[in-house]
Design a protein around this motif. Structure first.
Motif, mmCIF file in Angstrom:
data_model
loop_
_atom_site.group_PDB
_atom_site.id
_atom_site.type_symbol
_atom_site.label_atom_id
_atom_site.label_comp_id
_atom_site.label_asym_id
_atom_site.label_seq_id
_atom_site.Cartn_x
_atom_site.Cartn_y
_atom_site.Cartn_z
ATOM 1 N N LEU A 214 0.818 -1.209 0.000
ATOM 2 C CA LEU A 214 0.000 0.000 0.000
ATOM 3 C C LEU A 214 0.852 1.260 0.000
ATOM 4 C CD1 LEU A 214 -2.831 1.210 0.061
ATOM 5 C CD2 LEU A 214 -2.824 0.983 2.554
ATOM 6 N N LEU A 226 -1.809 -5.362 1.219
ATOM 7 C CA LEU A 226 -3.240 -5.617 1.077
ATOM 8 C C LEU A 226 -3.470 -7.093 0.770
ATOM 9 C CD1 LEU A 226 -4.363 -2.520 -1.041
ATOM 10 C CD2 LEU A 226 -4.399 -2.816 1.446
ATOM 11 N N LEU A 267 -11.006 -1.102 -1.464
ATOM 12 C CA LEU A 267 -9.756 -1.840 -1.256
ATOM 13 C C LEU A 267 -9.483 -2.778 -2.424
ATOM 14 C CD1 LEU A 267 -8.430 -3.226 2.073
ATOM 15 C CD2 LEU A 267 -8.391 -4.686 0.066
ATOM 16 N N ALA A 271 -6.242 -2.347 -4.797
ATOM 17 C CA ALA A 271 -5.280 -3.446 -4.931
ATOM 18 C C ALA A 271 -5.010 -3.743 -6.403
ATOM 19 C CB ALA A 271 -5.812 -4.697 -4.226
#
Length: 333
Positions: A214, A226, A267, A271
């Motif tokens: 991250l 992540l 998220l 990613a």
């Protein structure tokens, strides 16, 4: 009397003590002849050895002092060990881990640090097993919807019988049969809808193995990786679309704001962006209704997520596990 074959061994000994005290005048002459050195060169070498020996002594002394200090800290202040555990707990971050801390820091502590074992929630087990079946849909060639749902029935009752050793908190036996029937309906509909569609490029892809850092996106979050799974990834007309399966009873139609702002989708998208460079489309498939809901994420959403993660990281590393009490406590494992 110095033997001619030992000058190197002598220098090795000199490095560990005072070289000038070791070397007598006769030894000096032998060393000079052996290495073809004059007095000035030998003195320079001996001075360097003395400096190295003193530096080594200081290093050993400092290392010894640090070791004694750490031992004392661990004995007198056990929280130093806790500090390391707190930092380690946030180094790998999933959407569920983040949601757990934001929901109740004490629950995070019980689950991810103390590893307290509790009976499993039937709804969580149900969701996990449905995800497994959807993965099997693409890995095994089921000849019909009947063979697909029959496989589900066998697996569900095997899981519900708790032969795996993990206790499941069913209300009663009837709940097992009701959930099995619900699973049959979900999976039959999925089979009929997807049997002629092309296979996704990824199914249940564990992106924890991609080593997604991250800190590459936000320097404040350096050291956090992540982790999670992309349930399904399709390439449609050159665009990447990530689909997340949900077995919730309530459709996102009840709360579209949550769909468009939920950190889990943010998220997943971030990613993908860090790993592959572009922002994917996002889709949530509500399995009970069979409806799909599209959503998107922007750079603003990524910055918001990183801000949440950074603040969470700070609180976890400070050992802030203050419980958040409320009506949700009655649903806590």
């Amino acid at each position: 009397m110095l033997k001619m074959g030992k000058p190197k061994e002598l220098f090795a000994q000199s490095a560990m003590s005072n070289p000038r005290k070791l070397i007598t005048e006769s030894k000096r002459e032998s060393i000079k002849r052996y290495f073809n050195m004059d007095d000035m060169s030998l003195d320079d070498l001996l001075s360097k050895l003395e400096e190295d020996a003193e530096a080594r002594k200081e290093e050993l002394k400092e290392a010894s002092n640090r070791e004694r200090e750490l031992n004392a800290q661990n004995l007198l202040f056990p929280h130093y060990d806790e500090l390391a555990r707190w930092k380690a707990s946030i180094k790998k971050l999933s959407a569920s881990k983040l949601a757990t801390y934001r929901g109740c820091p004490l629950s995070f502590n019980y689950h991810y640090l103390m590893h307290v074992k509790v009976p499993q929630s039937p709804s969580k087990v149900f969701g996990k097993e449905i995800h497994y079946m959807l993965q099997q849909f693409y890995e095994k060639k089921f000849k019909s919807a009947d063979s697909f749902v029959n496989f589900w029935s066998f697996r569900w009752y095997e899981t519900a019988s708790q032969q795996s050793g993990e206790k499941i908190m069913f209300r009663n036996d009837a709940q097992k049969h009701i959930m099995c029937a619900e699973g049959k309906t979900i999976l039959r509909n999925f089979y009929e809808h997807n049997k002629k569609l092309s296979k996704p490029i990824m199914v249940e892809e564990d992106f924890g193995g991609y080593n997604i850092e991250l800190g590459e996106y936000d320097a404040r979050c350096r050291g956090i990786k992540l982790i999670g799974k992309w349930d399904r990834v399709d390439e449609i007309k050159g665009d990447i679309e990530i689909t997340d399966y949900k077995t919730d009873r309530f459709s996102p139609e009840e709360n579209t704001f949550l769909l468009h702002r939920h950190p889990q989708f943010t998220l997943y998208a971030l990613a993908w962006k860090i790993k592959f460079g572009d922002i994917p489309k996002l889709n949530m498939l509500h399995l009970r209704s069979g409806k799909s809901f599209e959503t998107r994420r922007t750079e603003d959403d990524f910055e918001y997520l990183c801000d949440i993660i950074f603040k969470t990281k700070q609180r976890v590393e400070e050992g802030d596990f203050t419980p958040f009490y409320g009506f949700h406590c009655k649903l806590c494992d």
